[in-house]
Write a protein that holds these residues in place. Structure first.
Motif, short mmCIF file in Angstrom:
data_model
loop_
_atom_site.label_atom_id
_atom_site.label_comp_id
_atom_site.label_asym_id
_atom_site.label_seq_id
_atom_site.Cartn_x
_atom_site.Cartn_y
_atom_site.Cartn_z
N UNK A 345 -96.07 -31.12 -49.41
CA UNK A 345 -95.44 -32.44 -49.27
C UNK A 345 -96.54 -33.51 -49.16
N UNK A 346 -96.18 -34.72 -49.59
CA UNK A 346 -97.15 -35.82 -49.47
C UNK A 346 -96.51 -36.94 -48.68
N UNK A 347 -97.21 -37.40 -47.66
CA UNK A 347 -96.66 -38.48 -46.84
C UNK A 347 -97.65 -39.63 -46.88
N UNK A 348 -97.18 -40.72 -47.48
CA UNK A 348 -98.11 -41.84 -47.74
C UNK A 348 -98.30 -42.71 -46.50
N UNK A 349 -99.16 -43.67 -46.63
CA UNK A 349 -99.68 -44.48 -45.52
C UNK A 349 -98.61 -45.07 -44.60
N UNK A 350 -98.87 -44.95 -43.32
CA UNK A 350 -98.10 -45.63 -42.27
C UNK A 350 -96.63 -45.24 -42.21
N UNK A 351 -96.29 -44.09 -42.74
CA UNK A 351 -94.89 -43.65 -42.69
C UNK A 351 -94.64 -42.91 -41.39
N UNK A 352 -93.40 -43.01 -40.89
CA UNK A 352 -93.04 -42.34 -39.64
C UNK A 352 -92.04 -41.21 -39.91
N UNK A 353 -92.30 -40.04 -39.36
CA UNK A 353 -91.38 -38.90 -39.51
C UNK A 353 -91.03 -38.43 -38.10
N UNK A 354 -89.75 -38.42 -37.78
CA UNK A 354 -89.31 -38.11 -36.42
C UNK A 354 -88.11 -37.18 -36.48
N UNK A 355 -88.10 -36.07 -35.72
CA UNK A 355 -86.98 -35.13 -35.68
C UNK A 355 -86.46 -34.81 -37.08
N UNK A 364 -93.13 -38.93 -49.95
CA UNK A 364 -92.55 -40.03 -49.18
C UNK A 364 -93.50 -41.22 -49.25
N UNK A 365 -92.96 -42.35 -49.71
CA UNK A 365 -93.77 -43.55 -49.93
C UNK A 365 -94.28 -44.17 -48.63
N UNK A 366 -95.11 -45.21 -48.79
CA UNK A 366 -95.74 -45.86 -47.65
C UNK A 366 -94.74 -46.68 -46.83
N UNK A 367 -95.02 -46.86 -45.58
CA UNK A 367 -94.22 -47.67 -44.64
C UNK A 367 -92.74 -47.29 -44.66
N UNK A 368 -92.47 -46.01 -44.80
CA UNK A 368 -91.08 -45.54 -44.79
C UNK A 368 -90.81 -44.88 -43.44
N UNK A 369 -89.53 -44.85 -43.06
CA UNK A 369 -89.16 -44.25 -41.78
C UNK A 369 -88.12 -43.17 -42.01
N UNK A 370 -88.44 -41.92 -41.65
CA UNK A 370 -87.52 -40.80 -41.81
C UNK A 370 -87.21 -40.29 -40.41
N UNK A 371 -85.97 -40.44 -39.99
CA UNK A 371 -85.68 -40.13 -38.58
C UNK A 371 -84.37 -39.36 -38.44
N UNK A 372 -84.36 -38.38 -37.54
CA UNK A 372 -83.15 -37.62 -37.24
C UNK A 372 -82.85 -37.69 -35.75
N UNK A 373 -81.76 -37.02 -35.36
CA UNK A 373 -81.36 -36.99 -33.95
C UNK A 373 -81.45 -35.55 -33.47
N UNK A 374 -82.18 -35.30 -32.38
CA UNK A 374 -82.31 -33.92 -31.93
C UNK A 374 -81.00 -33.41 -31.33
N UNK A 414 -91.19 -48.13 -48.05
CA UNK A 414 -90.44 -49.13 -47.26
C UNK A 414 -88.93 -48.87 -47.22
N UNK A 415 -88.54 -47.61 -47.06
CA UNK A 415 -87.11 -47.29 -46.93
C UNK A 415 -86.87 -46.66 -45.56
N UNK A 424 -82.11 -30.95 -52.72
CA UNK A 424 -83.37 -30.85 -53.45
C UNK A 424 -83.42 -31.75 -54.68
N UNK A 425 -84.63 -32.18 -55.02
CA UNK A 425 -84.95 -32.89 -56.26
C UNK A 425 -84.31 -34.28 -56.36
N UNK A 426 -83.81 -34.84 -55.28
CA UNK A 426 -83.22 -36.18 -55.37
C UNK A 426 -84.32 -37.23 -55.35
N UNK A 427 -84.13 -38.29 -56.11
CA UNK A 427 -85.05 -39.43 -56.04
C UNK A 427 -84.26 -40.56 -55.44
N UNK A 428 -84.55 -40.93 -54.21
CA UNK A 428 -83.76 -41.98 -53.55
C UNK A 428 -84.27 -43.34 -54.01
#
Ligand code: GDD
Ligand code: GTP
Length: 438
Positions: A345-355, A364-374, A414-415, A424-428
């Motif tokens: 996987x590739x995670x670009x600059x300043x992106x946040x990945x949580x749960x 995953x592009x730059x300045x993106x936020x990927x977040x879940x709920x534990x 920035x999403x 799998x394989x989705x481009x958002x």
């Protein structure tokens, strides 16, 4: 000599684990940097006298052979044989053991362990065996047991046993009303005489099925192979109260692994266990790693696992409870917490990945936020286990949960992606909240 059997089921099982199990069989899903059942094998290898591990399931041979080869190579010096035995069809939790009885009995082991492939634990196998041989000679099975809350116990096998002798007087699989807070962990020691019992069950079924087909109801009546035997209902329940079934309660950490949320929870506990068992696997704060400057980990909040082939920018911040897979590239300023990032996987600059769980080959592009709920166990309830809530609530809305990206998903810069599951394989192309993206 001792042996171990690991039950892993097959492709049509583990449905709650989709989309993560679409490209990797659930038993091989990496938790704390190692396939789920590699943790079982690691625990088995520690047992003195253990010489063979048989993995039984109905995944095609080619899906398992790479893993089995890796494990054999890893433990080649310890004189332990590891094999995968494929059931021709789903034979249930005991049918496979009976079908492959000659392989289990070969070499005259004194007893064998049985481990459900979909549990995670600090497996106390040596103690369990010690307990089993300390029981009367009539003992056929010893169950590893743990305590759950009254309400949660209904989702497991429940047992009533004598606290002194360990003799189980009552066993009910997933009862509809309260039986006991002591539950079956899906980890057992079995004496070799268990095969006599399995043979009785098998032959009784053959007779019953033949009778049904004589009566013109067609085949075995329920579409299942007559070799299909349910360990819990057909073996454990009748053994209870006969002085042949015992239970050893253990205080160790234990959890089922049914949903993606439980993978994050298991990841945390296996990382924690490494502190005691394999501290060298954990990335330390400010640790400089082998292969060049690209591998400098700047800030790490324990516990973190980073595969040696991953490249992490020195300004990224990882942890707590993060596992980074092989070949992953993490850019500057990236923040990852309570998450699993799978290989390439590739995670670009300043992106946040949580749960979240980021699938293989995602970008995953730059300045993106990927977040879940534990969905962790309630810390205020003693013995609480993971809740495995259904995907949707009563109003048909998605229950907030871990965010999961299937393999090769692409998210632009920035999403925001919140509590979502992406196939799998989705481009958002935009942000999503509480959605399943098909
Ligand atoms: N080889 C093989 N063949 N394995 C199977 C089959 C089969 O046909 N069916 C299930 N398994 C494996 C599963 O992959 C899993 O590892 C294990 O057997 C348990 O099967 P499940 O049918 O998923 O049962 P469960 O997880 O809901 O409940 C069992 O485990 C609980 C603890 O996690 C029961 O033993 C409960 O009593 C127990 O509390
Ligand atoms: P999840 O998909 O994570 O819920 O795993 P599961 O182990 O509960 O199985 P799954 O949901 O795929 O299957 C639904 C149900 O089918 C299970 O709960 C079982 O009752 C039943 N089932 C189907 N095949 C088998 C089998 O081979 N053995 C057993 N024990 N149950 C089976």
């Amino acid at each position: 000599m001792l042996k171990a059997v690991i039950l892993i089921g097959g492709p049509q099982k583990g449905t709650r684990f989709r989309p993560l199990s679409l490209d990797t069989p659930k038993p091989l899903f990496p938790v704390a940097g190692r396939p789920l059942i590699a943790h079982h094998i690691e625990a088995c290898v520690q047992v003195k006298e253990l010489r063979e591990i048989l993995i039984i399931g109905f995944y095609p041979q080619q899906q398992m052979e790479g893993f089995v080869g890796d494990m054999q190579a890893l433990y080649s010096s310890s004189n332990i044989n590891i094999r995968y035995l494929q059931e021709f069809t789903s034979l249930g939790t005991a049918g496979g053991m009976y079908h492959f009885r000659d392989q289990i009995r070969a070499g005259n082991p004194r007893a064998f362990f049985v481990l459900n492939g979909d549990v995670c634990a600090d497996f106390p196998l040596q103690e369990l065996y010690g307990f089993h041989i300390g029981r009367p000679a009539s003992a056929l099975v010893t169950i590893m047991s743990t305590e759950a809350t009254r309400q949660q116990s209904l989702h497991y096998g429940c047992l009533v046993f004598d606290r002194e002798s360990g003799a189980v007087s009552h066993y009910v699989e997933k009862p509809s009303s309260y039986v006991s807070t002591y539950i079956n962990c899906g980890v057992y020691v079995c004496s070799m005489d268990i095969f006599t019992k399995l043979a009785q069950i098998f032959h009784a079924k053959c007779e019953e099925y033949n009778c049904i087909s004589y009566c013109g109801n067609g085949g075995n009546g329920n579409g299942k192979d007559q070799g299909h035997i349910k360990w819990e209902q057909e073996v454990l329940t009748p053994l209870a109260g006969t002085d042949k079934l015992y239970a050893m309660p253990v205080p160790n950490w234990w959890s089922q692994m049914k949903t993606a949320g439980s993978a994050i929870y298991a990841n945390r506990h296996y990382l924690d266990l490494y502190k005691r068992t394999h501290p060298e696997r954990l990335a330390n704060v400010g640790q400089k790693r082998g292969e060049g400057d690209g591998n400098l980990i700047c800030t790490v909040f324990p516990d973190v696992y980073v595969h040696p082939s991953a490249t992490v920018h020195h300004s990224a911040v990882l942890g707590p409870n993060v596992a980074i897979g092989p070949g992953v590239i993490i850019g500057p300023g990236v923040r990852i917490r309570e998450s699993i990032v799978l290989e390439q996987a590739q995670i670009k600059d300043h992106t946040l990945i949580l749960h979240s769980i980021v699938g293989r080959g995602c970008s995953i592009g730059a300045w993106t936020r990927v977040e879940g709920t534990p969905s962790d166990p309630d810390p205020n309830k003693p013995f609480a286990k993971m809740e495995n809530p259904p995907l949707f609530n009563n109003e048909g809305k998605l229950n907030p949960s871990i965010t999961i990206l299937g393999c090769f998903v692409q998210i632009p810069a920035e999403k925001i992606l919140l509590n979502s599951i992406v196939l799998p394989h989705k481009e958002l192309s935009r942000s999503f909240k509480n959605e399943i993206i098909l």
